[in-house]
Design a protein around this motif. Structure first.
Motif, PDB file in Angstrom:
ATOM      1  N   LEU A  15      38.507 129.515  80.560  1.00 46.36           N
ATOM      2  CA  LEU A  15      38.315 128.332  81.100  1.00 46.36           C
ATOM      3  C   LEU A  15      37.030 127.420  80.384  1.00 46.36           C
ATOM      4  O   LEU A  15      37.129 126.337  80.318  1.00 46.36           O
ATOM      5  CB  LEU A  15      38.393 128.146  82.655  1.00 46.36           C
ATOM      6  CG  LEU A  15      39.832 128.342  83.140  1.00 46.36           C
ATOM      7  CD1 LEU A  15      39.591 128.307  84.769  1.00 46.36           C
ATOM      8  CD2 LEU A  15      40.894 127.280  82.584  1.00 46.36           C
ATOM      9  N   GLY A  16      36.169 128.258  80.757  1.00 50.06           N
ATOM     10  CA  GLY A  16      34.687 127.908  80.233  1.00 50.06           C
ATOM     11  C   GLY A  16      34.632 127.234  78.769  1.00 50.06           C
ATOM     12  O   GLY A  16      34.239 126.320  78.325  1.00 50.06           O
ATOM     13  N   ALA A  17      35.392 128.268  77.919  1.00 50.32           N
ATOM     14  CA  ALA A  17      35.472 127.884  76.279  1.00 50.32           C
ATOM     15  C   ALA A  17      36.380 126.790  76.052  1.00 50.32           C
ATOM     16  O   ALA A  17      35.784 125.890  75.362  1.00 50.32           O
ATOM     17  CB  ALA A  17      36.127 129.066  75.662  1.00 50.32           C
ATOM     18  N   VAL A  18      37.454 126.583  76.866  1.00 50.88           N
ATOM     19  CA  VAL A  18      38.259 125.280  76.655  1.00 50.88           C
ATOM     20  C   VAL A  18      37.586 124.206  77.105  1.00 50.88           C
ATOM     21  O   VAL A  18      37.527 123.206  76.319  1.00 50.88           O
ATOM     22  CB  VAL A  18      39.844 125.717  77.329  1.00 50.88           C
ATOM     23  CG1 VAL A  18      40.504 124.262  77.108  1.00 50.88           C
ATOM     24  CG2 VAL A  18      40.577 126.741  76.611  1.00 50.88           C
ATOM     25  N   GLY A  19      37.212 124.180  78.233  1.00 52.63           N
ATOM     26  CA  GLY A  19      36.319 123.083  78.724  1.00 52.63           C
ATOM     27  C   GLY A  19      34.939 122.651  78.005  1.00 52.63           C
ATOM     28  O   GLY A  19      34.871 121.432  77.807  1.00 52.63           O
ATOM     29  N   GLY A  20      34.123 123.632  77.292  1.00 54.79           N
ATOM     30  CA  GLY A  20      33.240 123.362  76.338  1.00 54.79           C
ATOM     31  C   GLY A  20      33.771 122.608  75.095  1.00 54.79           C
ATOM     32  O   GLY A  20      33.158 121.834  74.777  1.00 54.79           O
ATOM     33  N   VAL A  21      35.074 123.014  74.702  1.00 53.49           N
ATOM     34  CA  VAL A  21      35.295 122.488  73.351  1.00 53.49           C
ATOM     35  C   VAL A  21      35.814 120.830  73.779  1.00 53.49           C
ATOM     36  O   VAL A  21      35.581 119.892  73.124  1.00 53.49           O
ATOM     37  CB  VAL A  21      36.771 123.077  72.996  1.00 53.49           C
ATOM     38  CG1 VAL A  21      37.394 122.340  71.963  1.00 53.49           C
ATOM     39  CG2 VAL A  21      36.236 124.353  72.332  1.00 53.49           C
ATOM     40  N   LEU A  22      36.265 120.848  74.938  1.00 54.18           N
ATOM     41  CA  LEU A  22      36.655 119.369  75.265  1.00 54.18           C
ATOM     42  C   LEU A  22      35.457 118.386  75.756  1.00 54.18           C
ATOM     43  O   LEU A  22      35.426 117.282  75.147  1.00 54.18           O
ATOM     44  CB  LEU A  22      37.594 119.237  76.575  1.00 54.18           C
ATOM     45  CG  LEU A  22      38.872 119.795  76.540  1.00 54.18           C
ATOM     46  CD1 LEU A  22      39.562 120.021  78.159  1.00 54.18           C
ATOM     47  CD2 LEU A  22      39.721 119.054  75.625  1.00 54.18           C
ATOM     48  N   VAL A  23      34.315 119.077  76.079  1.00 48.75           N
ATOM     49  CA  VAL A  23      33.011 118.333  76.514  1.00 48.75           C
ATOM     50  C   VAL A  23      32.616 118.022  75.153  1.00 48.75           C
ATOM     51  O   VAL A  23      32.149 116.763  74.648  1.00 48.75           O
ATOM     52  CB  VAL A  23      32.130 119.091  77.197  1.00 48.75           C
ATOM     53  CG1 VAL A  23      30.832 118.452  77.147  1.00 48.75           C
ATOM     54  CG2 VAL A  23      32.388 119.083  78.453  1.00 48.75           C
ATOM     55  N   LEU A  65      36.652 122.049  83.988  1.00 48.72           N
ATOM     56  CA  LEU A  65      37.036 123.445  83.601  1.00 48.72           C
ATOM     57  C   LEU A  65      35.944 124.284  83.391  1.00 48.72           C
ATOM     58  O   LEU A  65      35.934 125.538  83.621  1.00 48.72           O
ATOM     59  CB  LEU A  65      37.938 123.061  82.069  1.00 48.72           C
ATOM     60  CG  LEU A  65      39.319 122.870  82.190  1.00 48.72           C
ATOM     61  CD1 LEU A  65      39.988 122.414  80.804  1.00 48.72           C
ATOM     62  CD2 LEU A  65      40.035 123.502  83.112  1.00 48.72           C
ATOM     63  N   VAL A  66      34.630 123.498  82.873  1.00 53.36           N
ATOM     64  CA  VAL A  66      33.674 124.277  82.684  1.00 53.36           C
ATOM     65  C   VAL A  66      32.910 124.895  83.974  1.00 53.36           C
ATOM     66  O   VAL A  66      32.767 125.970  84.353  1.00 53.36           O
ATOM     67  CB  VAL A  66      32.393 123.475  81.875  1.00 53.36           C
ATOM     68  CG1 VAL A  66      31.122 124.488  82.071  1.00 53.36           C
ATOM     69  CG2 VAL A  66      32.711 123.468  80.402  1.00 53.36           C
ATOM     70  N   GLY A  67      33.133 123.925  85.080  1.00 56.53           N
ATOM     71  CA  GLY A  67      32.620 124.237  86.242  1.00 56.53           C
ATOM     72  C   GLY A  67      33.640 125.315  87.037  1.00 56.53           C
ATOM     73  O   GLY A  67      33.114 126.336  87.481  1.00 56.53           O
ATOM     74  N   ALA A  68      34.949 125.267  86.867  1.00 55.13           N
ATOM     75  CA  ALA A  68      35.593 126.140  87.348  1.00 55.13           C
ATOM     76  C   ALA A  68      35.709 127.485  86.432  1.00 55.13           C
ATOM     77  O   ALA A  68      35.836 128.572  87.363  1.00 55.13           O
ATOM     78  CB  ALA A  68      37.482 125.754  87.131  1.00 55.13           C
TER      79      ALA A  68
END
Length: 79
Positions: A15-23, A65-68
């Motif tokens: 989840l952190g990796a996907v959120g990081g890409v979105l950010v 997503l990064v927070g989750a």
């Protein structure tokens, strides 16, 4: 077989990796209020308070997503 704690840590990392890409995608977007004029080789900035957006939904979802992801990593370490 993956234990529950390891599964939480893996899910948190994903989840952190996907959120990081979105950010990252959020930060690399071209602002809507900046316009490039090739004939003059210059940039025009036209900002009106009604049209100005600080963040898009992509960035907001990425931040969540990064927070989750961090939350799941933390819970995996506690278990």
């Amino acid at each position: 077989m993956v234990t529950f704690a390891e599964g939480l840590r893996l899910a948190g990392a994903a989840l952190g990796a996907v959120g990081g890409v979105l950010v990252f995608v959020e930060f690399m977007q071209h602002p809507s209020y900046v316009e490039y004029r090739a004939e003059f080789d210059s940039y025009d900035i036209d900002i009106t308070p009604d049209e100005l957006r600080e963040h898009t939904r992509i960035g907001r979802v990425g931040g969540l997503l990064v927070g989750a992801g961090f939350t799941l990593l933390f819970l995996g370490e506690l278990l």
